[in-house]
Design an enzyme around this catalytic site. Structure first.
Site, PDB file in Angstrom:
ATOM      1  N   ARG A   1     -21.766  -6.198   0.046  1.00 52.78           N
ATOM      2  CA  ARG A   1     -21.799  -4.751   0.268  1.00 52.78           C
ATOM      3  C   ARG A   1     -23.073  -4.110  -0.258  1.00 52.78           C
ATOM      4  O   ARG A   1     -23.353  -2.957   0.039  1.00 52.78           O
ATOM      5  CB  ARG A   1     -20.561  -4.098  -0.368  1.00 52.78           C
ATOM      6  CG  ARG A   1     -20.512  -4.261  -1.865  1.00 52.78           C
ATOM      7  CD  ARG A   1     -19.162  -3.847  -2.432  1.00 52.78           C
ATOM      8  NE  ARG A   1     -19.143  -2.470  -2.879  1.00 52.78           N
ATOM      9  CZ  ARG A   1     -18.137  -1.920  -3.552  1.00 52.78           C
ATOM     10  NH1 ARG A   1     -17.047  -2.630  -3.817  1.00 52.78           N
ATOM     11  NH2 ARG A   1     -18.189  -0.676  -3.940  1.00 52.78           N
TER      12      ARG A   1
ATOM     13  N   ASN B   1     -14.016  -0.897   0.574  1.00 58.28           N
ATOM     14  CA  ASN B   1     -15.396  -1.360   0.304  1.00 58.28           C
ATOM     15  C   ASN B   1     -15.403  -2.866   0.085  1.00 58.28           C
ATOM     16  O   ASN B   1     -16.190  -3.588   0.676  1.00 58.28           O
ATOM     17  CB  ASN B   1     -15.966  -0.682  -0.938  1.00 58.28           C
ATOM     18  CG  ASN B   1     -15.825   0.819  -0.878  1.00 58.28           C
ATOM     19  OD1 ASN B   1     -15.704   1.373   0.198  1.00 58.28           O
ATOM     20  ND2 ASN B   1     -15.828   1.469  -2.028  1.00 58.28           N
TER      21      ASN B   1
ATOM     22  N   CYS C   1      -8.573   4.216  -0.751  1.00 56.36           N
ATOM     23  CA  CYS C   1      -9.482   4.828  -1.717  1.00 56.36           C
ATOM     24  C   CYS C   1     -10.903   4.287  -1.573  1.00 56.36           C
ATOM     25  O   CYS C   1     -11.794   4.648  -2.316  1.00 56.36           O
ATOM     26  CB  CYS C   1      -8.992   4.613  -3.148  1.00 56.36           C
ATOM     27  SG  CYS C   1      -8.987   2.892  -3.639  1.00 56.36           S
TER      28      CYS C   1
ATOM     29  N   ARG D   1      -7.616   3.358 -12.695  1.00 54.42           N
ATOM     30  CA  ARG D   1      -7.765   1.943 -12.376  1.00 54.42           C
ATOM     31  C   ARG D   1      -8.220   1.196 -13.622  1.00 54.42           C
ATOM     32  O   ARG D   1      -9.094   1.675 -14.351  1.00 54.42           O
ATOM     33  CB  ARG D   1      -8.793   1.767 -11.259  1.00 54.42           C
ATOM     34  CG  ARG D   1      -8.987   0.306 -10.894  1.00 54.42           C
ATOM     35  CD  ARG D   1      -9.861   0.117  -9.692  1.00 54.42           C
ATOM     36  NE  ARG D   1     -11.253   0.373 -10.001  1.00 54.42           N
ATOM     37  CZ  ARG D   1     -12.220   0.341  -9.098  1.00 54.42           C
ATOM     38  NH1 ARG D   1     -11.908   0.111  -7.827  1.00 54.42           N
ATOM     39  NH2 ARG D   1     -13.457   0.552  -9.433  1.00 54.42           N
TER      40      ARG D   1
ATOM     41  N   ARG E   1     -12.391   5.401 -11.562  1.00 53.54           N
ATOM     42  CA  ARG E   1     -13.057   4.115 -11.846  1.00 53.54           C
ATOM     43  C   ARG E   1     -13.382   4.080 -13.333  1.00 53.54           C
ATOM     44  O   ARG E   1     -14.422   4.567 -13.758  1.00 53.54           O
ATOM     45  CB  ARG E   1     -14.343   3.988 -11.037  1.00 53.54           C
ATOM     46  CG  ARG E   1     -14.148   3.855  -9.548  1.00 53.54           C
ATOM     47  CD  ARG E   1     -15.494   3.664  -8.868  1.00 53.54           C
ATOM     48  NE  ARG E   1     -15.362   3.147  -7.515  1.00 53.54           N
ATOM     49  CZ  ARG E   1     -15.320   3.899  -6.417  1.00 53.54           C
ATOM     50  NH1 ARG E   1     -15.405   5.201  -6.503  1.00 53.54           N
ATOM     51  NH2 ARG E   1     -15.218   3.341  -5.225  1.00 53.54           N
TER      52      ARG E   1
ATOM     53  N   GLU F   1      -7.872  -5.386  -1.743  1.00 53.88           N
ATOM     54  CA  GLU F   1      -9.294  -5.497  -1.427  1.00 53.88           C
ATOM     55  C   GLU F   1      -9.736  -6.953  -1.285  1.00 53.88           C
ATOM     56  O   GLU F   1     -10.905  -7.229  -1.036  1.00 53.88           O
ATOM     57  CB  GLU F   1     -10.154  -4.759  -2.462  1.00 53.88           C
ATOM     58  CG  GLU F   1      -9.813  -5.007  -3.914  1.00 53.88           C
ATOM     59  CD  GLU F   1     -10.613  -4.108  -4.864  1.00 53.88           C
ATOM     60  OE1 GLU F   1     -11.505  -3.373  -4.437  1.00 53.88           O
ATOM     61  OE2 GLU F   1     -10.320  -4.185  -6.076  1.00 53.88           O
TER      62      GLU F   1
HETATM   63  C1  PEP Z   1     -13.203  -0.557  -2.974  1.00 52.50           C
HETATM   64  O1  PEP Z   1     -13.549  -1.725  -3.167  1.00 52.50           O
HETATM   65  O2  PEP Z   1     -13.008  -0.066  -1.856  1.00 52.50           O
HETATM   66  C2  PEP Z   1     -13.030   0.349  -4.117  1.00 52.50           C
HETATM   67  C3  PEP Z   1     -12.539   1.555  -3.957  1.00 52.50           C
HETATM   68  O3  PEP Z   1     -13.438  -0.106  -5.327  1.00 52.50           O
HETATM   69  P1  PEP Z   1     -14.947  -0.165  -5.823  1.00 52.50           P
HETATM   70  O4  PEP Z   1     -15.789   0.525  -4.786  1.00 52.50           O
HETATM   71  O5  PEP Z   1     -15.017   0.519  -7.130  1.00 52.50           O
HETATM   72  O6  PEP Z   1     -15.210  -1.614  -5.899  1.00 52.50           O
HETATM   73 MG    MG Z   2     -13.420  -2.579  -5.142  1.00 51.89          MG
END
Ligand code: PEP
Ligand code: MG
Length: 761
Positions: free
Chosen positions: A644, A633, A681, A512, A476, A610
């Protein structure tokens, strides 16, 4: 009646402690509703082996000597009935009701009319507010509303007093009830640990200061003056530094004005009279600043109007000093449990991280970035433990149960022993898991799966290397951007990425591109939006700022020179157009570097899945890239339309929701049809239950926090691939996430893996 209600609420907010607040409520409500009795009962949770009881904590009308002594079990009396049903009870003649219980010595025998309302905090009954009248009468619906509104206002104060210990230390509670208090939040990072609370206070914001009255204005004034003096000294220093650096005497007029304001004049006078009238130092400061800024804001001269902001800044500086005085320099405990609101990576940097054993955040959920960081560090965390009296927890012994998202304050007696045993078992489990380090992630019927790590801080690099990861599945890159004061340049970024690519030489490293926005702000690039998660986030932002994107891509390509283990991953792609544009920029950066004589290799390019639109266009998107990585996520957040990070709805946020699982299955199948490698991931990959289902789907790589990797390896090595497939099919036929969880819980415990999903072995 509404005015009366408003007045009571304001007075309650100004009470020094819960005791005075409850007494005040009893007094005021009795008068406002013209009743003969008003009492407040609070549910006290004693030692683990005793039942909770409703203890009378305040009364006006009944025998005051019984406050703190008289108590009822949940199955006793009308008060118990209100608590048990979590519903108001309005009776014309209480003694006629079968649940009525006569309590001697309380003086209740003469009362007939009864109205009891539960005091509820986030679904938990904390107590009961009761009014009674001698005459037989049924209370009106206005009176019901009045009491219900007041009870809802009381809930947060009672909850805070429970957690801070104010309630159990209150003299009116008999000693057997002075027990541990459990504050419930959400699972953040697994494990059970003991530690000493270190409170992190909110950023200094005068508007967040709550009303408090002081019983000792003289002492409060001394404290306030010390803070004012400290700020004055700072300005004097600043003035000297500035004069030296600029040689510009004129600008010093501003500093002089500040120094003057803090030495004498109307601001100080206003502070003094407010404190003398019983306001706390912080509340007096807030109001004096409001009063003075209002004067400047009304001025027609724009220069003078601007001065309002200066006064606000001045106030914030004094407030910071007041807060630092109470919670500032400190001796760090050996085992730190960090507790705060909106904690982030930068808060971790302020403490000795080698002593950090647990994290508790009053906001967020298991998929917030703080929880992800905790898992990377292998530190138990409880998230969304709302309404914590943060500053009052400082220095208290606490236990974090990251499996259930619990913060247990001041554990005592046999309960403490039990928690110690669980914490010990957790330590043993962690030690055992390290023995899996060099074993393959292979099912008992020989199916291998790649286990990679997610990283962000270079601090997670060390644990990543020791857990036996086969690559970095998600770097990240926004984290190094977040902990800096400005955008890092190409050379600086090249060094950062090189470190990761070098550390995993010969193994795949997925970098990323910048994914800021949403809950990942950059202090130097503020974005104010009503819906940040639906706004200028991830790829959307960088495509509008190609200079940021191109610099980053160039740095990534240069960092991989000679290593050639780089994959570039694009977050938040929601359309084919976005992907096309991003690919064109990558191509542009690549060609520029080649022209500049850098022998860079073309990187593998992947897309994060996502956003739901990407799921529905998966075949076109997959065809345009080398690999896919599912970010569960955000995918969960966007499919379920559940933030979230919002603890209020976090119990509904579940990546094991059948709708999310179906989307993942569709993406995995499409990737395989097109021969594309597919990774997960998101945090689902590091969840033992999620990993079983992903294994069943035939996922190629699971990428997770380093702390989760040994646990997931144990899961993989305990299942056959066909068992996992069967569990997946069963899960897909379930309609509710709860049923799926239950089924997987059994599957894990049957195989001796229960210790991965709850405290203990
Ligand atoms: C996700 O959204 O699952 C992800 C891996 O990215 P982040 O948690 O950094 O938004
Ligand atoms: Mg994400």
């Amino acid at each position: 009646m509404l005015d009366e209600l408003r007045r009571i609420v304001t007075e309650v907010a100004q009470s020094v402690d819960l005791r005075s607040a409850l007494d005040l409520i009893a007094r005021r409500v009795k008068d406002a509703l013209s009743v003969d009795v008003c009492s407040v009962y609070v549910l006290i949770h004693p030692e683990a082996d005793q039942k909770s009881r409703l203890v009378m904590q305040a009364t006006e009308g009944l025998n005051q000597a019984m406050v703190g002594t008289v108590s009822l079990a949940l199955n006793e009396g009308l008060v118990g009935l209100v608590a048990r049903r979590a519903e108001l009870v309005n009776l014309e003649n209480a003694p006629d009701h079968p649940a009525f219980k006569f309590v001697s010595d309380i003086g209740e025998e003469f009362y007939h009319g009864f109205l009891g309302v539960p005091i509820i905090y986030r679904g938990d009954v904390l107590g009961v507010l009761v009014v009674q009248s001698r005459e037989q009468r049924r209370f009106s619906s206005d009176q019901e509303s009045f009491l219900v509104t007041l009870a809802s206002q009381l809930a947060s104060g009672i909850r805070q007093a429970q957690v801070s210990g104010e309630l159990s230390q209150s003299q009116s509670i008999t000693p057997q009830w002075s027990a541990a208090v459990t504050a419930r939040g959400l699972p953040g990072s697994p494990g059970v640990v003991f530690g000493i609370a270190v409170s992190v206070l909110d950023v200094v914001d005068l508007e967040q200061v709550i009303d408090r009255v002081t019983r000792d204005p003289a002492a409060e004034w001394i404290v306030l003056m010390a803070a004012v003096q400290a700020v004055r000294a700072e300005f004097t220093q600043l003035k000297q530094d500035f004069a030296k650096a600029s040689g510009n005497e004129d600008e010093n007029i501003l500093f002089d004005a500040f120094i003057l304001m803090l030495s004498s004049g109307s601001l100080l006078d206003s502070l003094e009279s407010r404190v003398n009238n019983g306001q706390s130092a912080s509340a007096a400061l807030r109001d004096a600043v409001r009063e003075h800024t209002a004067v400047f804001e009304k001025m027609s001269d724009p220069y003078l109007r601007e001065r309002a902001q200066d006064i606000r800044d001045l106030g914030s500086r004094v407030l910071a000093k007041l807060q630092a005085r109470t919670h500032g320099e400190r001796q760090w405990p050996e085992r730190i449990v960090l507790i705060g609101r909106d904690l982030s990576a930068s808060h971790l940097a302020e403490i000795p991280t080698d002593r950090l054993v647990g994290i508790v955040s009053s906001t967020g959920s298991g998929s917030s970035h703080l929880a992800i960081l905790a898992r990377a560090l292998g530190i138990p965390a409880a998230m969304g433990v709302a309404d914590l009296p943060i500053s009052q927890l400082n220095d208290q012994e606490v236990v974090v149960d990251g499996y259930r998202g619990l913060l247990i304050v001041r554990p005592a007696g046999p309960y403490r022993q039990e928690l110690l045993r669980l914490a010990q078992e957790e330590t043993e489990l962690t030690a055992e898991l390290t023995s899996l380090r060099d074993l393959p992630a292979e099912t008992t019927d020989g199916v291998k799966i790649g286990l990679h790590v997610n990283i962000g801080l270079l601090a997670d690099m060390a644990p990543s290397k020791t857990v036996g990861a086969e690559g970095i599945g998600l770097y990240r890159t926004e984290v190094p951007f977040q902990i800096r004061k400005q955008f890092p340049g190409e050379a600086e970024q090249t060094l950062i990425y090189r470190e990761a690519l070098e550390a995993f030489r010969g193994r795949s490293v997925v970098l990323r591109t910048l994914d800021v926005g949403g809950d990942k702000p950059l202090s130097y690039f503020p974005i104010k939006e009503d819906n940040p998660f639906l706004g200028w986030r991830g790829i959307r932002l960088v495509l509008d700022h190609p200079e940021i994107f191109l610099t980053q891509i160039r740095a990534m390509l240069k960092a991989s020179l000679g290593l050639d283990n780089l994959s570039i991953l694009l977050p938040m792609i929601g359309s084919v157009d976005e992907l096309q544009t991003a690919k064109e920029y990558i191509e542009q950066a690549f060609l520029e570097l080649r022209e500049e004589g850098e022998p860079v290799a073309p990187p593998r390019i992947g897309v994060m899945i996502e956003v739901p639109s990407a799921v529905y266009q998966i075949e076109y998107i997959a065809a345009m890239v080398d690999f896919l990585s599912i970010g569960t996520n955000d995918l969960t957040q966007y499919i379920l339309a559940i933030d979230r990070n919002n603890e209020r709805v976090a119990a509904r946020y579940d990546a094991l929701h059948p709708a999310v699982l179906r989307a993942i299955v569709d993406v995995v199948d499409a990737a395989h049809i097109l021969g594309r490698e597919i990774t997960v991931c998101g945090e689902l990959a590091g969840d033992p239950m999620g990993a079983v289902l992903l294994l069943g789907m035939g996922i190629d790589i699971l990428s997770m926090s380093a702390g989760s990797l040994p646990r997931i390896k144990w899961v993989i090595r305990s299942f056959t691939h066909s068992d996992a497939r069967k569990l997946l099919n069963d899960a897909l036929s379930c309609h509710r996430p709860g049923d799926i969880r239950q089924m997987l819980y059994h599957a894990l415990t049957e195989r001796g893996l229960g210790g991965l999903v709850r405290a203990g072995r």
